[in-house]
Design a protein around this motif. Sequence first.
Motif, short mmCIF file in Angstrom:
data_model
loop_
_atom_site.label_atom_id
_atom_site.label_comp_id
_atom_site.label_asym_id
_atom_site.label_seq_id
_atom_site.Cartn_x
_atom_site.Cartn_y
_atom_site.Cartn_z
N ALA A 183 0.82 -1.22 0.00
CA ALA A 183 0.00 0.00 0.00
C ALA A 183 0.85 1.26 0.00
CB ALA A 183 -0.93 0.01 1.22
N VAL A 184 1.96 1.28 0.74
CA VAL A 184 2.64 2.56 0.95
C VAL A 184 4.00 2.69 0.26
CG1 VAL A 184 1.43 2.96 3.13
CG2 VAL A 184 3.72 1.98 3.17
N GLY A 198 5.18 -0.75 -4.28
CA GLY A 198 4.44 -1.74 -3.51
C GLY A 198 5.37 -2.83 -3.02
N SER A 199 4.88 -4.06 -3.03
CA SER A 199 5.71 -5.20 -2.61
C SER A 199 6.24 -5.96 -3.82
CB SER A 199 4.88 -6.15 -1.73
OG SER A 199 4.68 -5.61 -0.47
N PHE A 203 -5.70 -3.89 -1.31
CA PHE A 203 -4.66 -3.36 -0.44
C PHE A 203 -3.58 -2.57 -1.19
CE2 PHE A 203 -6.27 -6.95 2.18
CZ PHE A 203 -6.74 -6.17 3.21
N PHE A 204 -3.39 -2.87 -2.48
CA PHE A 204 -2.24 -2.24 -3.15
C PHE A 204 -2.50 -0.79 -3.53
CE2 PHE A 204 -4.38 -4.35 -6.82
CZ PHE A 204 -4.56 -3.24 -7.63
N SER A 205 -3.75 -0.35 -3.45
CA SER A 205 -4.05 1.04 -3.83
C SER A 205 -4.65 1.76 -2.65
CB SER A 205 -5.04 1.06 -5.00
OG SER A 205 -5.54 2.36 -5.17
#
Lengths: 400, 427
Positions: B91-92, B96-97, B288-290
Amino acid sequence: MEAYEAYRGYLNMDKGDFNRFLSMYKVDNNTFLTDWKNNGKKVIGYYCSYLPEEIIHAAGMLPYRIKGVENVDFIKSDAILSRFNCTYVRSTLNLILNQKYEFLDGLLIANTCDHVRRIYDVLNYQKDFKTPLFFISLPHLFSNEGWNWVKDEIYLFRESLMKSYNLKISDDDTKNAVILYNENRKLMNEIGSLRANRRPPLTGTEFSKICLVNSSIRKDYANKELKKVLSYLKSRKELKDNEYRARLMVIGSSIDNPAFISILEHANSIVIADAICSQSRSFLEKMVWKPEGYEKSSDPIKELVGATYGRVLCPRMMNFHKERLKQIEELVRKHKVDGVVLQRIEFCDLHGIENSFLQHELKEQLDVPVLNIDREYFLGDIGRLRTRVEAFIEKIERRK
Amino acid sequence: MKLRRNIKPLVLLHECGTTMLELVEGAIAKQELQVLRSYFRGLNSILKEDIDAINNGAPIIGTHFAFPAELFYCFDAVPICFETLSYLSSAVLTNGSEDFYDAASNFGIPYHACTSQKGVVGMTLKPDYFDVDAIAIPTAPCDNTIGMYQFFSEARNIPVIAADMPYRHNERGYKYYAQELRKMVDDLAKILHQEPDYDKLRKAVSYSSNSIKYQEEINNLRAATPCPLESMINPMGACVQNFFAGRPQKETFYKEVAELARDRVKKGVKAPGMEEEIRSYWPYMSIFFSIEFCEWMDRELNMSLVCDMFNHFFFEPIKENATVDEMFEGLAKQSMEYPMVRQSESFADVFLDDTLFLAKKFNVDCAVFTAHIGCKQSVSVIQILKEVLKDELGIPLLTIELDIGDKRLTSIETIKKRVREFKKTLL
């Protein structure tokens, strides 16, 4: 002399008989199943090696392992499941919804993997599906508490089977079934051990079919036939002169389609060992885990816990990877494996993730070449698979 | 015990969280983004405390979202929830991951494995980046949990202790699982060379119990039309529920959010920027990614995400004067009835019943199911869920196939387009 002749006759099986036996893995060729149903007897389907077939047998029924091999499309199953579900489970559901398994009088499912366990739920919500469903809850760890949990689950299953079909399953019936199944495991292991020979008398494809047939017929009948198969294979001539380019072991997702094994064997290679749940993993003779203070018991249900929970090596069990690796290592040594094929059906997380670290362990600890493939159950990608297998066999040959 | 001190993801998240809060506090009007402010205040404070504790020698215990993190506070240790760490990073952080997912894929982890764990798998594969001293988890709710945590034990040599969660959620199952939690604490005590301090556990349980009372109030207030809370409470609540568990920050967060919702309902005002033309319930979880997706729904699409699976709780708080045994029994029951575990690691009836109950409770117009590629047991029941929602409540359900932690499978623009088109069919 007469007794000897009778004995020989009992064990006789020729090439034609052998091929007929192998063909019984398909529903339409399963003459035993046809006779069984024609005689008004019941069949209970089941999905996984962890399930106590012996209870079904003791109830006078036929435990029949559900397969997806005869499926040709996904029209009905894809209207219910997702494309993120594995094609093995989607194939089996499609067959069930297409009445291919209309001979089933019940279906037993467990929480073996995320795809299979949901079959229970989706069938439960199909208004037209009237076949009784049974469920066994299995632990994900080996522990004393887990052992007792499984014991209770088997008792509950026996109770529900008796209640659903208004029948009695005595301890003696269960004991006899346990004895019969132990003999079956022994016979299957004897046949499996022939694959360790320098010139094995059977191909991996044939062995795969033997395993499939064995899970589609009653074990009293199976044991008689397997004795004949064993005798036939021991005296079999036609395969003995073959020198194979590579001796392969196959590991990973369930393989109940012998065509997949034949692809691995198409380049004059042979599959001589496996750690597959629909094959060797379902009849390991030795228990892999026992609770503290374990002693053989006169209670057949306790024996059954050992035969299922204590015997099957599947990545669904969290605290046992090292034992699975040890078993693979033993087979690699015993069967003189030249290369290991790790395979997973797409979206199979349990085997996909375990294969990711197995590929490192096998290369680094056993120095054995590894081919790690993902595939669809329905074999829609045969050309690519064949090319990869050929390249792998060339790689093995260069090492020799 | 040799402690490992590689905690770069925590430091990075703390820096990001601090910068984000400073920006919001400095640049945006006070009445805006109040949930986000509460969230980052709590998160930054927890990360700061954890980093300090680790630097002072506290061991790190990796854990799982479906595990009662309160248990770890009977030790001097820092629990880090792996699933939250993966998705907080998604998310942050700028990319991302994704770098972590790629590192996991390069090792051989399949692309369809769940990103909630794949992120941390990748973090541990990067040299000197992230490591923990032990891992304590449940065997639920999915095959990815079973598989990925074996990666940590087998490929990273981290001790993994698992508590076996049974499939049957009944008294027999709760009792079995309470016993498993007891065994886990004993095993952890041996690894950490510490004795469990049950007074500290009681304190941790009390923070979570107080939070449950606020959560219950929030869930009731959210039923109001218009919904008094920003949709972003959902992804944030999913993090708070486990990452803040057993900490005073959890109680503070839910107290602040409850006060906010109470005040807005009393005054009959909606969340700033929200025009609620359509109310939606998400039977699985949000994305969760946005971090901006929920704001887009509220402010541009005028469609509220009233609640998702992760933000409604079906369990009771543990009573204040509970004995140690009662605390274990209560925590066992709570974690078996935890959001997603309750619906995923059991028969689908629960999933269906909960969805119907919540869609009705929140008086929604539609439902949206994020068919997450990693979650095979959830995607298996979408169709029956769709039929039940339609037949029982006449509510349509949109399914979007995606990865909730990785924009590369389905981009945020595609997701927005699908939701936008779906909304048009409802008006």
